[in-house]
Motif scaffolding. Structure first.
Motif, PDB file in Angstrom:
ATOM      1  N   VAL A  38       0.775  -1.088  -0.014  1.00 44.75           N
ATOM      2  CA  VAL A  38      -0.130  -0.177   0.036  1.00 44.75           C
ATOM      3  C   VAL A  38       0.795   1.252   0.085  1.00 44.75           C
ATOM      4  CG1 VAL A  38      -1.798  -1.041   1.162  1.00 44.75           C
ATOM      5  CG2 VAL A  38      -0.157   0.007   2.563  1.00 44.75           C
ATOM      6  N   PRO A  39       0.438   2.526  -0.336  1.00 43.02           N
ATOM      7  CA  PRO A  39       1.313   3.726  -0.085  1.00 43.02           C
ATOM      8  C   PRO A  39       1.753   3.790   1.084  1.00 43.02           C
ATOM      9  CG  PRO A  39      -0.912   4.227  -1.312  1.00 43.02           C
ATOM     10  CD  PRO A  39      -1.079   2.549  -0.782  1.00 43.02           C
ATOM     11  N   GLY A  40       3.248   3.919   0.960  1.00 44.09           N
ATOM     12  CA  GLY A  40       3.951   4.249   2.340  1.00 44.09           C
ATOM     13  C   GLY A  40       4.329   3.218   2.851  1.00 44.09           C
ATOM     14  N   ASN A  41       4.206   1.924   2.624  1.00 43.83           N
ATOM     15  CA  ASN A  41       4.939   0.871   3.344  1.00 43.83           C
ATOM     16  C   ASN A  41       5.758  -0.103   2.612  1.00 43.83           C
ATOM     17  OD1 ASN A  41       3.504  -0.906   1.477  1.00 43.83           O
ATOM     18  ND2 ASN A  41       3.051  -2.441   3.164  1.00 43.83           N
ATOM     19  N   SER A  69      -1.962  -6.009  -3.952  1.00 43.11           N
ATOM     20  CA  SER A  69      -2.204  -4.473  -4.130  1.00 43.11           C
ATOM     21  C   SER A  69      -3.746  -4.404  -4.971  1.00 43.11           C
ATOM     22  CB  SER A  69      -1.013  -3.853  -5.098  1.00 43.11           C
ATOM     23  OG  SER A  69       0.255  -3.804  -4.406  1.00 43.11           O
ATOM     24  N   LEU A 112      -2.721   1.499  -4.835  1.00 41.51           N
ATOM     25  CA  LEU A 112      -1.637   1.912  -5.465  1.00 41.51           C
ATOM     26  C   LEU A 112      -1.951   2.507  -6.935  1.00 41.51           C
ATOM     27  CD1 LEU A 112       1.153  -0.885  -4.731  1.00 41.51           C
ATOM     28  CD2 LEU A 112       0.936   1.602  -3.588  1.00 41.51           C
ATOM     29  N   ASP A 113      -1.266   3.614  -7.238  1.00 41.22           N
ATOM     30  CA  ASP A 113      -1.369   3.845  -8.704  1.00 41.22           C
ATOM     31  C   ASP A 113      -0.549   3.317  -9.565  1.00 41.22           C
ATOM     32  OD1 ASP A 113       0.908   5.237  -8.419  1.00 41.22           O
ATOM     33  OD2 ASP A 113       0.206   7.109  -8.296  1.00 41.22           O
ATOM     34  N   GLY A 125       2.984   3.712  -8.387  1.00 37.50           N
ATOM     35  CA  GLY A 125       3.338   2.900  -7.022  1.00 37.50           C
ATOM     36  C   GLY A 125       3.561   1.509  -6.989  1.00 37.50           C
TER      37      GLY A 125
END
Length: 430
Positions: free
Chosen positions: A123-126, A143, A156-157, A160
């Motif tokens: 995920v975003p940030g991990n 994801s 995520l995009d 990402g």
């Protein structure tokens, strides 16, 4: 112990055989009439490897009122499944860190009737958590390219996803729908309105983004719960070009039709949606030619109120189908109608999911593999009665359907699974 049957589903095909079990593993595959002092003779009842379901949402801890390890694994065993791999959501916390993985294992300890592995989440940030999670034993990383339905597991995009794939050498499994193609169906009792809000073209567009990320990074990628046949040529072409991409689909996409969903029947809602007859036929063709690699349940239960039975509103209802107990007879009933054999179903639901996760000791009957076995009467019929289901809330789109195939017995490493004594173990990637 020897388990013998006139229909043993071996990697080479079905044949009469006797399977000798010693210390939890398959010690020999012998002639059907091989002598034995401890013997289970199934006769014409088929002997299958225990199925491997790599797409199960157990939801514990945090949303245990939706499901739980005891109920999910009891249901799995009742359906001939001896191994599941749990998704990183919709538990709280999601499995996006080692600490969360340990919390999930603590919640599952002593409850599992089948063997259980775990996916991690990207995920975003991990990104800093991915390598430690993989080292802790998760089988890879899930994801979403679209809103997951729960705020603690954001998508995520494509950029990402590409960055995550570059962070760790692991399998990435992706819910592929393009958010720009998805619309709000609004309050509606018509399934057609919901299906139109998540078009197959948006699914294909997201699959193309996953292929691009896998091609750019060299990572292994896997498309989850493929419902749109429009994506099949993209997957086939990418694989022919050397991209490491596989795909799965689910029993509901292969056996149910959008044209047959009654108004307000929100038990049929899942994301991506069930589609029409022509699409279903194309998915079967993709299974037959190997473009679709395996069939798994995407068991995604919730509390009954979240299905909005009082309004039948497809826009507001939770999207998920709980089917881990019924996947084998559902698939077999349709496969036999279409001319496929039970060995085909075993390949799609046992051998190939085990290979996807790298579980070399699962999903096949051969010397050295775990003695995870399912006795299955392929010609017997039964009526799906929700009260007979073992998952926590017996909501199912298959209620009232007559199916072929009855699970008679299940063994986990040679020991009968009785639904009372949990003997499942935790699995890690090999």
């Amino acid at each position: 112990m020897i388990v013998r049957s006139r229909q043993v589903m071996l990697p080479s095909g079905p044949q009469p055989a006797a399977v000798r079990v010693h210390d939890g593993v398959i010690a020999a595959v012998l002639a059907y009439d091989a002598p034995s002092t401890v013997d289970v003779d199934l006769g014409d009842v088929a002997l299958l490897p225990g199925l491997v379901d790599t797409h199960v949402h157990v939801n514990e801890p945090g949303r245990t009122e939706w499901e739980g390890f005891a109920t999910a694994t009891r249901a799995a065993a009742a359906g001939g499944v001896t191994t599941i791999v749990d998704m990183p959501l919709n538990s709280l916390p999601p499995t996006t860190s080692v600490a969360a993985l340990q919390e999930k294992k603590a919640a599952a300890t002593g409850q599992c009737h089948v063997d259980v592995g775990f996916w991690g989440g990207a995920v975003p940030g991990n990104a800093p958590d991915l390598v430690p999670l993989h080292e802790a034993g998760v089988f890879g990383f899930k994801s979403f390219l679209i809103d997951s339905g729960v705020p603690e597991f954001p998508p995520l995009d494509p950029a990402g996803l590409r960055a995550a794939m570059s962070t760790v050498d692991a399998l990435f499994i992706v819910h592929a729908e393009d958010p720009s193609a998805v619309s709000d169906p609004g309050p509606t009792r018509r399934f057609a309105d919901f299906e139109a809000s998540r078009p197959g073209a948006g699914e294909a567009r997201a699959v193309a983004a996953v292929i691009d990320a896998a091609r750019a990074t060299g990572a292994r990628a896997h498309i989850l719960h493929l419902s749109a046949a429009a994506a099949l040529p993209l997957i086939a072409a990418a694989r022919a070009d050397g991209v490491r991409i596989t795909a799965e689909t689910c029993p509901h996409y292969l056996t149910l039709s959008a044209d047959e969903v009654p108004d307000g029947a929100t038990e049929f809602k899942c994301c991506p949606p069930i589609r029409d007859d022509a699409n279903r036929d194309a998915l079967w063709a993709g299974l037959a030619d190997g473009t679709v690699h395996c069939v798994v349940s995407d068991h995604s239960p919730c509390t009954p109120d979240l299905k909005r039975p009082e309004t039948g509103d497809f826009g507001a209802a939770w999207g998920g189908i709980a089917s881990v107990q019924l996947g084998l007879p559902v698939m077999w009933s349709e496969a036999r109608r279409r001319g496929f054999g039970l060995d085909d179903v075993v390949r799609w639901m046992a051998a190939h999911p085990a290979a996807l996760a790298g579980l070399r000791g699962k999903g096949r009957i051969e010397v050295g593999a775990d003695a995870d076995l399912t006795a299955f009467a392929p010609d017997e019929e039964f009526l799906v009665e929700p009260a007979a289901l073992h998952h926590r809330h017996p909501v199912t789109p298959y209620a009232g359907k007559r199916l072929h195939g009855v699970v008679r017995h299940v063994w986990l490493r040679g020991v009968p699974v009785d639904g009372t004594t949990p003997r499942g173990r935790f699995l890690t990637h090999e």
